[in-house]
Write an enzyme that holds these catalytic residues in place. Structure first.
Site, PDB file in Angstrom:
ATOM      1  N   SER A 202       0.822  -1.219   0.000  1.00 22.93           N
ATOM      2  CA  SER A 202       0.000   0.000   0.000  1.00 22.93           C
ATOM      3  C   SER A 202       0.855   1.268   0.000  1.00 22.93           C
ATOM      4  CB  SER A 202      -0.963  -0.042   1.178  1.00 22.93           C
ATOM      5  OG  SER A 202      -1.849   1.046   1.113  1.00 22.93           O
TER       6      SER A 202
ATOM      7  N   ASP B 257      -2.301   6.513  -3.460  1.00 21.03           N
ATOM      8  CA  ASP B 257      -1.260   5.808  -2.714  1.00 21.03           C
ATOM      9  C   ASP B 257      -0.704   4.677  -3.589  1.00 21.03           C
ATOM     10  OD1 ASP B 257      -3.478   4.116  -2.529  1.00 21.03           O
ATOM     11  OD2 ASP B 257      -2.882   3.352  -0.570  1.00 21.03           O
TER      12      ASP B 257
ATOM     13  N   ASP C  10      -0.939   1.434  -3.910  1.00 23.00           N
ATOM     14  CA  ASP C  10      -1.762   0.398  -4.535  1.00 23.00           C
ATOM     15  C   ASP C  10      -3.098   0.947  -5.025  1.00 23.00           C
ATOM     16  OD1 ASP C  10      -2.762   0.711  -1.940  1.00 23.00           O
ATOM     17  OD2 ASP C  10      -3.464  -1.347  -1.836  1.00 23.00           O
TER      18      ASP C  10
ATOM     19  N   ASP D 108      -5.791   2.484  -3.764  1.00 25.08           N
ATOM     20  CA  ASP D 108      -7.118   2.338  -3.169  1.00 25.08           C
ATOM     21  C   ASP D 108      -7.536   3.613  -2.441  1.00 25.08           C
ATOM     22  OD1 ASP D 108      -5.471   2.063  -0.980  1.00 25.08           O
ATOM     23  OD2 ASP D 108      -6.420   0.249  -0.205  1.00 25.08           O
TER      24      ASP D 108
HETATM   25 MG    MG Z   1      -3.562   1.491  -0.111  1.00 24.75          MG
END
Ligand code: MG
Length: 452
Positions: free
Chosen positions: A94, A237, A239, A241
Site C-alpha cells: 500500500s 497511494d 496500490d 485504493d
Molecule cells: Mg492502499
C-alpha cells in the site's frame, strides 16, 4: 499461536521475513481453504513480481488454479474476484516505503478475509499442514489482461460522463509511480479531462515521492496545481485504493471532507440511502445524511468491517475518516478510481470550485492525542473508564463499539487502544478548537487515572 496478519494482510520488509519461501507456504495455506480459482495481482514494487511468483507456486501446489492479472490497483483485483473468481491474492504494501511488501487475501466477494479464516491460514502455516496436491492435480496458471480496461469502464458507468466532459476540467494527476499508473491517466482521459501527469511512470524505487499521499509528500503536486491554474490535483497511494484531493488554490483537502462531499453527492443522486462508517468518523457525516435523506451506521474502526457491513446491510456508500471510500455496488473495499471520478463529477455538476464545495460542508474541530499504555493493561483501563461513564449517565452517553466513545453536552471523545503499539489514541470532536483540545485532554486524563 503467533499472529501473522495485521489489519489487512501480512506486511513486512521484503525478502527478510517476507521472502519467497514464506510467501509460497502462506499462499499454499490459503489455497488449501479456497480450493478453486484464485486471481493474483500486485503493485509496482521491485519485489512484487518475485513475491507474486512464489505465491502462484504455493497456490497451484495446493491444487488451486491461478489467473495472473498483472500489475494493477488493489481494488481492480477485488473487482475481478467478486465478478469471476473464488478468491484473490494481492501483493502490495500500500503506502509503506519501497523496501516493504505485503500479501492481502480476499474472499469470493473480494473483501479482505475475516479473522476466523486468517486464524485457519495461520494454523495451516505454523503446523506445516498446507494441502499439497498430487502431481496430476496441480493447478493451472493462466493470464487475464482485460481486467484493467473493464475496471475503468465499470467506474465510468457510475458517473455522469456527459456532464464531466462538458465541464472540461484541468487536472494534475500524481500516481506516485504506483499501481494507479495503469488506470488513472486512462480513466481521466476517457472522461474528457485535460490531464497533466506527475509520477505516472510505474517505478518500484518511487523516485518522485514516497507512496504515502500525505501533504509533505505532495508538494510537487500542490505547486503544479498552483502554477498551471488547474481545477483539481489528485494523488493516489501505492496500490491505488486511496484518493487525495488538492483544491484549485493548492490546498490539501482532508480525507473526511472528501468523504462528506461524495456522501452528499451519492445521497442526492440516489435520493437517500444507507451510509456505513466507523465510530471515529466526524459528525459531519451524520449531518450530511440527515439533510439528504440518509441513514448512518457506525462499525468498529477498519475498512474491512465497513465493507462487510455495507454488503450485509445492502448499503449505498461508506468510508473512513482517512479518506478510504467504499462504493459497494462496484468494489467491496476502498476504491480510488471511483472516488476520484465522483469528485470530478461533483465539481462538474455543481459548477463550483472544490474549495467552495468543501467550504459548504458542516465544520467541526478535532484534536488527536496519544498516551502510552502497556498492552496487558488496556482492557482494564477501558473497562474502568466505561464503568465510570456508565455510573454518570445523566451527564454522558457511552458507546463501546470500539474502545470507549463518550458523548458530552459539548461534543464527543473516543479513547481507542492501538492494535499494533502499546498506546491509546484519543480523538475528540466539537464545534470549537478550544473545547476539542479540552475534551481530548480529559480523555487522556481518564486513561492516566486508571493506569495508576
Ligand atoms: Mg492502499
Amino acid at each position: 499461536m503467533k499472529r501473522l496478519f495485521g489489519t489487512f494482510g501480512v506486511r513486512r520488509l521484503a525478502n527478510e521475513v517476507l521472502n519467497p519461501e514464506f510467501a509460497s507456504k502462506l499462499a499454499a495455506a490459503y489455497g488449501s481453504i479456497i480450493q478453486g480459482t484464485v486471481a493474483v495481482g500486485g503493485d509496482t514494487r521491485t519485489t512484487t513480481s518475485m513475491i507474486k511468483h512464489a505465491v502462484i507456486a504455493g497456490l497451484v501446489s495446493s491444487g488451486c488454479d491461478v489467473v495472473d492479472l498483472g500489475v494493477l490497483p488493489t481494488p481492480a483485483v477485488q473487482y475481478a474476484v467478486r465478478n469471476y473468481y473464488d478468491g484473490g491474492v494481492i501483493i502490495t504494501a500500500s503506502h509503506n516505503p519501497p523496501q516493504y511488501n505485503g500479501i492481502k487475501f480476499v474472499d469470493e466477494d473480494g473483501i479482505g478475509i475475516a479473522e476466523d479464516m486468517e486464524l485457519q491460514v495461520e494454523e495451516l502455516y505454523f503446523e506445516n499442514k498446507p494441502k499439497r496436491a498430487n502431481w496430476d492435480e496441480i493447478g493451472e496458471i493462466t493470464y487475464n489482461n482485460s481486467i484493467i480496461e473493464e475496471y475503468i469502464e465499470e467506474a465510468m458507468k457510475r458517473v455522469n460522463v456527459k456532464k464531466i466532459r462538458e465541464a472540461k476540467l484541468k487536472i494534475v494527476l500524481d500516481c506516485g509511480s504506483g499501481a494507479a499508473c495503469f488506470t488513472a491517466p486512462f480513466l481521466f482521459q476517457k472522461l474528457g479531462c485535460e490531464i497533466l501527469t506527475l509520477n505516472c511512470q510505474p517505478d518500484g524505487f518511487f523516485p518522485g515521492r514516497d507512496p504515502e499521499p500525505i501533504e509533505p509528500n505532495l508538494q510537487d503536486l500542490i505547486n503544479t496545481v498552483k502554477a498551471t491554474g488547474a481545477d483539481l490535483g489528485l494523488a493516489h497511494d501505492g496500490d491505488a485504493d486511496r484518493t487525495i484531493c488538492i483544491d484549485e488554490n493548492g490546498s490539501f483537502v482532508l480525507g473526511d471532507k472528501t468523504f462528506a462531499l461524495i456522501e452528499k453527492q451519492m445521497l442526492k443522486e440516489n435520493d437517500g440511502g444507507l451510509i456505513v462508517t466507523t465510530v471515529a468518523t466526524s459528525t459531519a457525516i451524520y449531518d450530511v445524511a440527515k439533510e439528504n435523506n440518509g441513514e448512518v451506521i457506525a462499525t468498529a474502526v477498519g475498512d474491512l468491517l465497513v465493507a462487510r457491513k455495507l454488503k450485509d446491510e445492502n448499503g449505498l456508500f461508506g468510508g473512513e475518516e482517512n479518506g478510504g471510500l467504499i462504493f459497494p455496488d462496484f468494489v467491496y473495499g476502498r476504491d480510488a478510481a471511483l472516488s476520484a471520478s465522483k469528485i470530478i463529477e461533483t465539481i462538474a455538476i455543481e459548477g463550483k470550485p472544490l474549495s467552495q464545495l468543501v467550504a459548504e460542508l458542516p465544520v467541526y474541530f478535532s484534536e488527536k492525542m496519544k498516551i502510552k499504555c502497556p498492552d496487558d493493561k488496556k482492557q482494564q483501563v477501558m473497562d474502568n473508564i466505561a464503568e465510570e461513564i456508565k455510573n454518570n449517565s445523566s451527564n454522558y452517553k457511552l458507546d463501546t463499539t470500539d474502545g470507549v466513545k463518550i458523548f458530552t453536552d459539548e461534543g464527543w471523545v473516543i479513547i481507542r487502544p492501538s492494535g499494533t503499539e502499546p498506546i491509546f489514541r484519543c480523538f475528540s470532536e466539537t464545534d470549537n478548537q478550544e473545547t476539542a483540545t479540552k475534551l481530548a485532554k480529559w480523555g487522556i486524563s481518564l486513561v492516566e487515572k486508571y493506569l495508576k
